[in-house]
Motif scaffolding. Sequence first.
Motif, PDB file in Angstrom:
ATOM      1  N   ARG A  56       7.407 -20.715   2.993  1.00 20.11           N
ATOM      2  CA  ARG A  56       7.131 -19.347   3.442  1.00 20.11           C
ATOM      3  C   ARG A  56       5.687 -19.220   3.920  1.00 20.11           C
ATOM      4  O   ARG A  56       5.410 -18.578   4.927  1.00 20.11           O
ATOM      5  N   GLN A  57       4.754 -19.831   3.190  1.00 17.85           N
ATOM      6  CA  GLN A  57       3.337 -19.733   3.542  1.00 17.85           C
ATOM      7  C   GLN A  57       3.030 -20.462   4.848  1.00 17.85           C
ATOM      8  O   GLN A  57       2.187 -20.016   5.625  1.00 17.85           O
ATOM      9  N   PHE A  58       3.704 -21.588   5.077  1.00 19.08           N
ATOM     10  CA  PHE A  58       3.446 -22.408   6.263  1.00 19.08           C
ATOM     11  C   PHE A  58       4.701 -22.477   7.137  1.00 19.08           C
ATOM     12  O   PHE A  58       5.145 -23.563   7.521  1.00 19.08           O
ATOM     13  N   ALA A  59       5.252 -21.331   7.451  1.00 15.82           N
ATOM     14  CA  ALA A  59       6.508 -21.240   8.210  1.00 15.82           C
ATOM     15  C   ALA A  59       6.410 -22.011   9.531  1.00 15.82           C
ATOM     16  O   ALA A  59       5.399 -21.939  10.238  1.00 15.82           O
ATOM     17  N   GLY A  60       7.457 -22.765   9.825  1.00 11.23           N
ATOM     18  CA  GLY A  60       7.529 -23.514  11.070  1.00 11.23           C
ATOM     19  C   GLY A  60       6.795 -24.835  11.062  1.00 11.23           C
ATOM     20  O   GLY A  60       6.810 -25.554  12.063  1.00 11.23           O
ATOM     21  N   MET A  61       6.141 -25.167   9.968  1.00 12.71           N
ATOM     22  CA  MET A  61       5.403 -26.432   9.885  1.00 12.71           C
ATOM     23  C   MET A  61       6.223 -27.463   9.114  1.00 12.71           C
ATOM     24  O   MET A  61       7.087 -27.105   8.317  1.00 12.71           O
ATOM     25  N   THR A  62       5.946 -28.734   9.364  1.00 15.08           N
ATOM     26  CA  THR A  62       6.688 -29.799   8.704  1.00 15.08           C
ATOM     27  C   THR A  62       5.748 -30.805   8.057  1.00 15.08           C
ATOM     28  O   THR A  62       4.620 -31.006   8.505  1.00 15.08           O
ATOM     29  N   PHE A  63       6.266 -31.435   6.997  1.00 19.22           N
ATOM     30  CA  PHE A  63       5.566 -32.516   6.317  1.00 19.22           C
ATOM     31  C   PHE A  63       5.899 -33.833   7.013  1.00 19.22           C
ATOM     32  O   PHE A  63       7.067 -34.107   7.303  1.00 19.22           O
ATOM     33  N   PHE A  78       1.062 -42.179  -1.477  1.00 17.62           N
ATOM     34  CA  PHE A  78       1.147 -42.000  -0.034  1.00 17.62           C
ATOM     35  C   PHE A  78       0.396 -40.739   0.378  1.00 17.62           C
ATOM     36  O   PHE A  78       0.188 -39.832  -0.413  1.00 17.62           O
ATOM     37  N   GLN A  79       0.003 -40.714   1.635  1.00 17.05           N
ATOM     38  CA  GLN A  79      -0.655 -39.545   2.204  1.00 17.05           C
ATOM     39  C   GLN A  79       0.323 -38.846   3.136  1.00 17.05           C
ATOM     40  O   GLN A  79       1.165 -39.488   3.765  1.00 17.05           O
ATOM     41  N   TRP A  80       0.209 -37.532   3.224  1.00 14.61           N
ATOM     42  CA  TRP A  80       1.085 -36.735   4.062  1.00 14.61           C
ATOM     43  C   TRP A  80       0.278 -35.672   4.785  1.00 14.61           C
ATOM     44  O   TRP A  80      -0.834 -35.330   4.383  1.00 14.61           O
ATOM     45  N   GLY A  81       0.860 -35.173   5.875  1.00 15.86           N
ATOM     46  CA  GLY A  81       0.260 -34.065   6.613  1.00 15.86           C
ATOM     47  C   GLY A  81       1.262 -32.940   6.735  1.00 15.86           C
ATOM     48  O   GLY A  81       2.472 -33.168   6.756  1.00 15.86           O
ATOM     49  N   LEU A  82       0.770 -31.725   6.823  1.00 16.22           N
ATOM     50  CA  LEU A  82       1.605 -30.543   7.029  1.00 16.22           C
ATOM     51  C   LEU A  82       1.049 -29.791   8.218  1.00 16.22           C
ATOM     52  O   LEU A  82      -0.126 -29.411   8.223  1.00 16.22           O
ATOM     53  N   GLY A  83       1.886 -29.616   9.233  1.00 15.86           N
ATOM     54  CA  GLY A  83       1.438 -28.892  10.420  1.00 15.86           C
ATOM     55  C   GLY A  83       2.554 -28.713  11.413  1.00 15.86           C
ATOM     56  O   GLY A  83       3.698 -29.118  11.163  1.00 15.86           O
ATOM     57  N   PRO A  84       2.228 -28.123  12.561  1.00 16.16           N
ATOM     58  CA  PRO A  84       3.226 -27.968  13.616  1.00 16.16           C
ATOM     59  C   PRO A  84       3.682 -29.341  14.108  1.00 16.16           C
ATOM     60  O   PRO A  84       2.880 -30.283  14.156  1.00 16.16           O
ATOM     61  N   ALA A  85       4.943 -29.452  14.468  1.00 23.47           N
ATOM     62  CA  ALA A  85       5.485 -30.734  14.939  1.00 23.47           C
ATOM     63  C   ALA A  85       4.658 -31.263  16.105  1.00 23.47           C
ATOM     64  O   ALA A  85       4.374 -30.543  17.059  1.00 23.47           O
ATOM     65  N   ALA A  87       1.537 -31.950  16.266  1.00 21.92           N
ATOM     66  CA  ALA A  87       0.139 -31.501  16.316  1.00 21.92           C
ATOM     67  C   ALA A  87      -0.635 -32.033  15.108  1.00 21.92           C
ATOM     68  O   ALA A  87      -0.057 -32.561  14.155  1.00 21.92           O
ATOM     69  N   GLU A  88      -1.927 -31.876  15.158  1.00 22.99           N
ATOM     70  CA  GLU A  88      -2.801 -32.264  14.041  1.00 22.99           C
ATOM     71  C   GLU A  88      -2.418 -31.462  12.795  1.00 22.99           C
ATOM     72  O   GLU A  88      -2.245 -30.238  12.866  1.00 22.99           O
ATOM     73  N   PRO A  89      -2.258 -32.128  11.648  1.00 19.67           N
ATOM     74  CA  PRO A  89      -1.916 -31.388  10.420  1.00 19.67           C
ATOM     75  C   PRO A  89      -3.018 -30.402  10.034  1.00 19.67           C
ATOM     76  O   PRO A  89      -4.207 -30.698  10.184  1.00 19.67           O
ATOM     77  N   VAL A  90      -2.605 -29.247   9.532  1.00 21.39           N
ATOM     78  CA  VAL A  90      -3.569 -28.268   9.029  1.00 21.39           C
ATOM     79  C   VAL A  90      -3.861 -28.516   7.552  1.00 21.39           C
ATOM     80  O   VAL A  90      -4.891 -28.081   7.037  1.00 21.39           O
ATOM     81  N   VAL A  91      -2.939 -29.202   6.878  1.00 23.54           N
ATOM     82  CA  VAL A  91      -3.127 -29.590   5.482  1.00 23.54           C
ATOM     83  C   VAL A  91      -2.835 -31.087   5.385  1.00 23.54           C
ATOM     84  O   VAL A  91      -1.891 -31.577   5.990  1.00 23.54           O
ATOM     85  N   VAL A  92      -3.679 -31.807   4.647  1.00 21.19           N
ATOM     86  CA  VAL A  92      -3.452 -33.227   4.380  1.00 21.19           C
ATOM     87  C   VAL A  92      -3.546 -33.421   2.875  1.00 21.19           C
ATOM     88  O   VAL A  92      -4.452 -32.894   2.229  1.00 21.19           O
ATOM     89  N   GLY A  93      -2.599 -34.154   2.336  1.00 17.28           N
ATOM     90  CA  GLY A  93      -2.588 -34.407   0.902  1.00 17.28           C
ATOM     91  C   GLY A  93      -2.271 -35.847   0.589  1.00 17.28           C
ATOM     92  O   GLY A  93      -1.921 -36.638   1.468  1.00 17.28           O
ATOM     93  N   PHE A  94      -2.405 -36.152  -0.685  1.00 17.22           N
ATOM     94  CA  PHE A  94      -2.185 -37.500  -1.200  1.00 17.22           C
ATOM     95  C   PHE A  94      -1.415 -37.354  -2.493  1.00 17.22           C
ATOM     96  O   PHE A  94      -1.847 -36.643  -3.388  1.00 17.22           O
ATOM     97  N   ASP A  95      -0.244 -37.979  -2.579  1.00 17.72           N
ATOM     98  CA  ASP A  95       0.580 -37.857  -3.777  1.00 17.72           C
ATOM     99  C   ASP A  95       0.824 -39.225  -4.403  1.00 17.72           C
ATOM    100  O   ASP A  95       0.919 -40.231  -3.697  1.00 17.72           O
TER     101      ASP A  95
END
Length: 117
Positions: A56-63, A78-85, A87-95
């Motif tokens: 809901r917070q990041f509607a339309g974005m994908t991991f 692993f590292q992941w990005g969250l953003g518009p398909a 495009a540059e991720p707006v959030v990057v994380g490491f799990d």
Amino acid sequence: MMDTVVNDYLATWNAQGEQRTALLQNTFAQDVTYTDPLAETTGRAELDAVIDAVQRQFAGMTFTPIGKPDRHHSQVRFQWGLGPAGAEPVVVGFDVVVLDGDGRVADVRGFLDKVPA
């Protein structure tokens, strides 16, 4: 194996409805624990609620995965990005995930490397 774990993990975060329910059941242990800077949960239902809130917070974005996962013993990081398909991720994380004896994700420790201002 570790690519499958990462792909199924991220697919769960991207899925909705019955597809997400099926991925949660197949990918995560019943009593999975999930901890990141913004959430601490136990069980598939609580994790499902966190995923729903993020969607809901990041509607339309994908991991999407970033780089190659690494594994030893029953742990995968692993590292992941969250953003518009595409495009540059707006959030990057490491799990880091720990698998149970059945190969399901039993524990997740998440870190946020890049967050929106």
